[in-house]
Design a protein around this motif. Sequence first.
Motif, PDB file in Angstrom:
ATOM      1  N   ASN A  58       0.819  -1.224   0.000  1.00 25.84           N
ATOM      2  CA  ASN A  58       0.000   0.000   0.000  1.00 25.84           C
ATOM      3  C   ASN A  58       0.848   1.268   0.000  1.00 25.84           C
ATOM      4  OD1 ASN A  58      -1.520  -2.098   2.160  1.00 25.84           O
ATOM      5  ND2 ASN A  58      -2.682  -1.407   0.386  1.00 25.84           N
ATOM      6  N   VAL A  59       1.818   1.304  -0.922  1.00 28.56           N
ATOM      7  CA  VAL A  59       2.734   2.444  -0.957  1.00 28.56           C
ATOM      8  C   VAL A  59       2.090   3.628  -1.684  1.00 28.56           C
ATOM      9  CG1 VAL A  59       4.915   3.306  -1.906  1.00 28.56           C
ATOM     10  CG2 VAL A  59       4.827   1.050  -0.807  1.00 28.56           C
ATOM     11  N   SER A  60       2.087   4.769  -1.009  1.00 31.13           N
ATOM     12  CA  SER A  60       1.696   6.026  -1.647  1.00 31.13           C
ATOM     13  C   SER A  60       2.874   6.977  -1.517  1.00 31.13           C
ATOM     14  CB  SER A  60       0.459   6.619  -0.988  1.00 31.13           C
ATOM     15  OG  SER A  60      -0.643   5.757  -1.221  1.00 31.13           O
ATOM     16  N   PHE A  61       2.987   7.859  -2.477  1.00 29.97           N
ATOM     17  CA  PHE A  61       4.132   8.773  -2.461  1.00 29.97           C
ATOM     18  C   PHE A  61       3.826  10.068  -3.199  1.00 29.97           C
ATOM     19  CE2 PHE A  61       8.042  10.434  -4.410  1.00 29.97           C
ATOM     20  CZ  PHE A  61       8.720  10.745  -3.245  1.00 29.97           C
ATOM     21  N   VAL A  68      -0.133  13.637  -5.697  1.00 32.33           N
ATOM     22  CA  VAL A  68       0.163  12.241  -5.371  1.00 32.33           C
ATOM     23  C   VAL A  68       0.698  11.563  -6.627  1.00 32.33           C
ATOM     24  CG1 VAL A  68      -0.817  10.060  -4.563  1.00 32.33           C
ATOM     25  CG2 VAL A  68      -1.655  12.200  -3.625  1.00 32.33           C
ATOM     26  N   VAL A  69       1.877  10.959  -6.544  1.00 28.68           N
ATOM     27  CA  VAL A  69       2.512  10.345  -7.715  1.00 28.68           C
ATOM     28  C   VAL A  69       2.310   8.819  -7.715  1.00 28.68           C
ATOM     29  CG1 VAL A  69       4.770   9.909  -8.765  1.00 28.68           C
ATOM     30  CG2 VAL A  69       4.141  12.227  -8.105  1.00 28.68           C
ATOM     31  N   LEU A  70       2.264   8.222  -6.525  1.00 30.80           N
ATOM     32  CA  LEU A  70       1.915   6.793  -6.417  1.00 30.80           C
ATOM     33  C   LEU A  70       0.791   6.667  -5.395  1.00 30.80           C
ATOM     34  CD1 LEU A  70       5.370   4.943  -6.235  1.00 30.80           C
ATOM     35  CD2 LEU A  70       3.851   5.136  -8.222  1.00 30.80           C
ATOM     36  N   ARG A  71      -0.186   5.849  -5.736  1.00 25.51           N
ATOM     37  CA  ARG A  71      -1.364   5.712  -4.883  1.00 25.51           C
ATOM     38  C   ARG A  71      -1.606   4.237  -4.587  1.00 25.51           C
ATOM     39  NH1 ARG A  71      -5.156   9.896  -4.874  1.00 25.51           N
ATOM     40  NH2 ARG A  71      -4.355  10.603  -6.864  1.00 25.51           N
ATOM     41  N   ASN A  72      -1.385   3.851  -3.326  1.00 28.72           N
ATOM     42  CA  ASN A  72      -1.770   2.532  -2.873  1.00 28.72           C
ATOM     43  C   ASN A  72      -1.208   1.396  -3.746  1.00 28.72           C
ATOM     44  OD1 ASN A  72      -3.054   1.398  -0.765  1.00 28.72           O
ATOM     45  ND2 ASN A  72      -5.031   1.169  -1.814  1.00 28.72           N
ATOM     46  N   VAL A  73       0.073   1.435  -4.004  1.00 30.22           N
ATOM     47  CA  VAL A  73       0.710   0.435  -4.873  1.00 30.22           C
ATOM     48  C   VAL A  73       1.163  -0.761  -4.039  1.00 30.22           C
ATOM     49  CG1 VAL A  73       2.721  -0.019  -6.346  1.00 30.22           C
ATOM     50  CG2 VAL A  73       1.414   2.108  -6.627  1.00 30.22           C
ATOM     51  N   SER A  74       0.700  -1.948  -4.420  1.00 31.16           N
ATOM     52  CA  SER A  74       1.091  -3.177  -3.719  1.00 31.16           C
ATOM     53  C   SER A  74       1.511  -4.238  -4.722  1.00 31.16           C
ATOM     54  CB  SER A  74      -0.074  -3.741  -2.905  1.00 31.16           C
ATOM     55  OG  SER A  74      -0.455  -2.864  -1.882  1.00 31.16           O
ATOM     56  N   PHE A  75       2.616  -4.875  -4.457  1.00 31.98           N
ATOM     57  CA  PHE A  75       3.030  -6.052  -5.228  1.00 31.98           C
ATOM     58  C   PHE A  75       4.109  -6.788  -4.449  1.00 31.98           C
ATOM     59  CE2 PHE A  75       5.513  -2.473  -7.097  1.00 31.98           C
ATOM     60  CZ  PHE A  75       6.815  -2.899  -6.812  1.00 31.98           C
ATOM     61  N   THR A  76       4.283  -8.058  -4.793  1.00 32.22           N
ATOM     62  CA  THR A  76       5.353  -8.851  -4.181  1.00 32.22           C
ATOM     63  C   THR A  76       6.168  -9.476  -5.296  1.00 32.22           C
ATOM     64  OG1 THR A  76       3.952  -9.364  -2.297  1.00 32.22           O
ATOM     65  CG2 THR A  76       5.850 -10.792  -2.628  1.00 32.22           C
ATOM     66  N   VAL A  77       7.470  -9.372  -5.187  1.00 32.98           N
ATOM     67  CA  VAL A  77       8.341 -10.074  -6.129  1.00 32.98           C
ATOM     68  C   VAL A  77       9.021 -11.194  -5.352  1.00 32.98           C
ATOM     69  CG1 VAL A  77       9.991  -9.786  -8.013  1.00 32.98           C
ATOM     70  CG2 VAL A  77       8.897  -7.757  -7.029  1.00 32.98           C
ATOM     71  N   PRO A  78       8.629 -12.441  -5.602  1.00 31.74           N
ATOM     72  CA  PRO A  78       9.262 -13.551  -4.883  1.00 31.74           C
ATOM     73  C   PRO A  78      10.759 -13.620  -5.214  1.00 31.74           C
ATOM     74  CG  PRO A  78       7.274 -14.270  -6.050  1.00 31.74           C
ATOM     75  CD  PRO A  78       7.611 -12.912  -6.560  1.00 31.74           C
ATOM     76  N   ALA A  79      11.497 -14.272  -4.348  1.00 29.23           N
ATOM     77  CA  ALA A  79      12.950 -14.376  -4.531  1.00 29.23           C
ATOM     78  C   ALA A  79      13.283 -14.932  -5.912  1.00 29.23           C
ATOM     79  CB  ALA A  79      13.533 -15.263  -3.451  1.00 29.23           C
ATOM     80  N   ILE A 266      -1.943   1.051 -10.037  1.00 24.95           N
ATOM     81  CA  ILE A 266      -1.872  -0.191 -10.798  1.00 24.95           C
ATOM     82  C   ILE A 266      -3.221  -0.406 -11.463  1.00 24.95           C
ATOM     83  CG2 ILE A 266      -1.571  -2.695 -10.678  1.00 24.95           C
ATOM     84  CD1 ILE A 266       0.366  -2.278  -8.369  1.00 24.95           C
ATOM     85  N   VAL A 267      -3.226  -0.486 -12.791  1.00 24.30           N
ATOM     86  CA  VAL A 267      -4.509  -0.670 -13.487  1.00 24.30           C
ATOM     87  C   VAL A 267      -4.674  -2.099 -14.000  1.00 24.30           C
ATOM     88  CG1 VAL A 267      -4.896   1.762 -14.075  1.00 24.30           C
ATOM     89  CG2 VAL A 267      -3.531   0.351 -15.618  1.00 24.30           C
ATOM     90  N   GLU A 268      -3.564  -2.809 -14.188  1.00 25.86           N
ATOM     91  CA  GLU A 268      -3.633  -4.213 -14.636  1.00 25.86           C
ATOM     92  C   GLU A 268      -2.412  -4.944 -14.128  1.00 25.86           C
ATOM     93  OE1 GLU A 268      -5.709  -4.403 -19.015  1.00 25.86           O
ATOM     94  OE2 GLU A 268      -3.647  -3.833 -18.917  1.00 25.86           O
ATOM     95  N   ARG A 269      -2.537  -6.247 -13.962  1.00 27.97           N
ATOM     96  CA  ARG A 269      -1.369  -7.064 -13.608  1.00 27.97           C
ATOM     97  C   ARG A 269      -1.584  -8.483 -14.085  1.00 27.97           C
ATOM     98  NH1 ARG A 269      -1.521  -5.605  -7.606  1.00 27.97           N
ATOM     99  NH2 ARG A 269       0.581  -6.339  -7.692  1.00 27.97           N
ATOM    100  N   GLY A 270      -0.494  -9.149 -14.424  1.00 29.06           N
ATOM    101  CA  GLY A 270      -0.592 -10.536 -14.872  1.00 29.06           C
ATOM    102  C   GLY A 270       0.600 -10.882 -15.740  1.00 29.06           C
TER     103      GLY A 270
END
Length: 306
Positions: A58-61, A68-79, A266-270
Amino acid sequence: IIQLYMPLNWFGTYYRVIQKNFIDMENMFDLLAEHPEIEDLPDARDLMIKEGIVEFKNVSFSYTPERVVLRNVSFTVPAGKTLALVGPSGAGKSTIIRLLFRFYNVTDGAILIDDQNISFVTQESLRREIGVVPQDTVLFNNSIKYNIQYGRVGASAADIVAAARTADIHDRILTFPEAYDTQVGERGLKLSGGEKQRVAIARTILKSPAVVLLDEATSALDTQTERNIQAALANVCANRTTIIVAHRLSTIIHADEIVVLKDGEIVERGSHNELKDRGGQYAAMWKQQLENDAAGGPSSSSAEGQ
Ligand code: ATP
């Protein structure tokens, strides 16, 4: 004597500070970027890498309070996996890279590496574990050997050559007048954008960080250069957690996850295949790229600004 000594001493101190800053290539990047100095917390600990999992929660910046340049950005990059960031110019892709390197502290939310909030670790330890391949690599007016060795000061000649081979620049270096001793940079042999990027890749391979951040060059490259860089990038990303800011979609077809950003959200992911068939923003960008490629010329292969 004192009068003469003082400024010299001052200069000496300054020179050492500058030299120290130059030890890390990221600090070069640091020096060029305009950003406020981030202070370590008094009780900051060193980042301990276990696997190299990168998580945005949930990063906002905002750079400035009014926007606001980033709004509620969440993602995980596994190792060891690769995440690609795509989206129109100004969407916030490079900002994500800057935050991960902690050029700025997040306004809200948290960035974690192996469950450690990067706001609470020392910047030195954070930057030691992260390798950056910037868009435009600045070479030092020194030998090509020095420029690669900079990734790990003190690395052996054999390790430097091995890194150059992996970055697909070794054969090219052998064609230089004095091979690895050839002077490069502004006052020496000038390298092309693609060659400089491969030098940056060789440095990063030598540094061997747990996390790699790639800011792909926007400039158009010819097909052969593109292929060389692709091979080099694949080598630097292998088994390392990688975040890539992609300007050419062809680069990221194999990314484990693609995140599409627009206006800081984030508008799309996959995966590439999932997004390609979804008929949304990414599908439109992909279609545009195919049309541009069909129209011919490397200058049309940028998928930016869609
Ligand atoms: P590009 O593909 O063009 O590199 P991007 O998606 O990487 O774009 P960012 O560089 O992250 O976009 O910028 C996101 C937004 O933040 C833009 O609107 C930009 O104008 C703004 N921005 C970037 N740097 C700063 C700064 N130092 N101060 C204020 N605003 C900034």
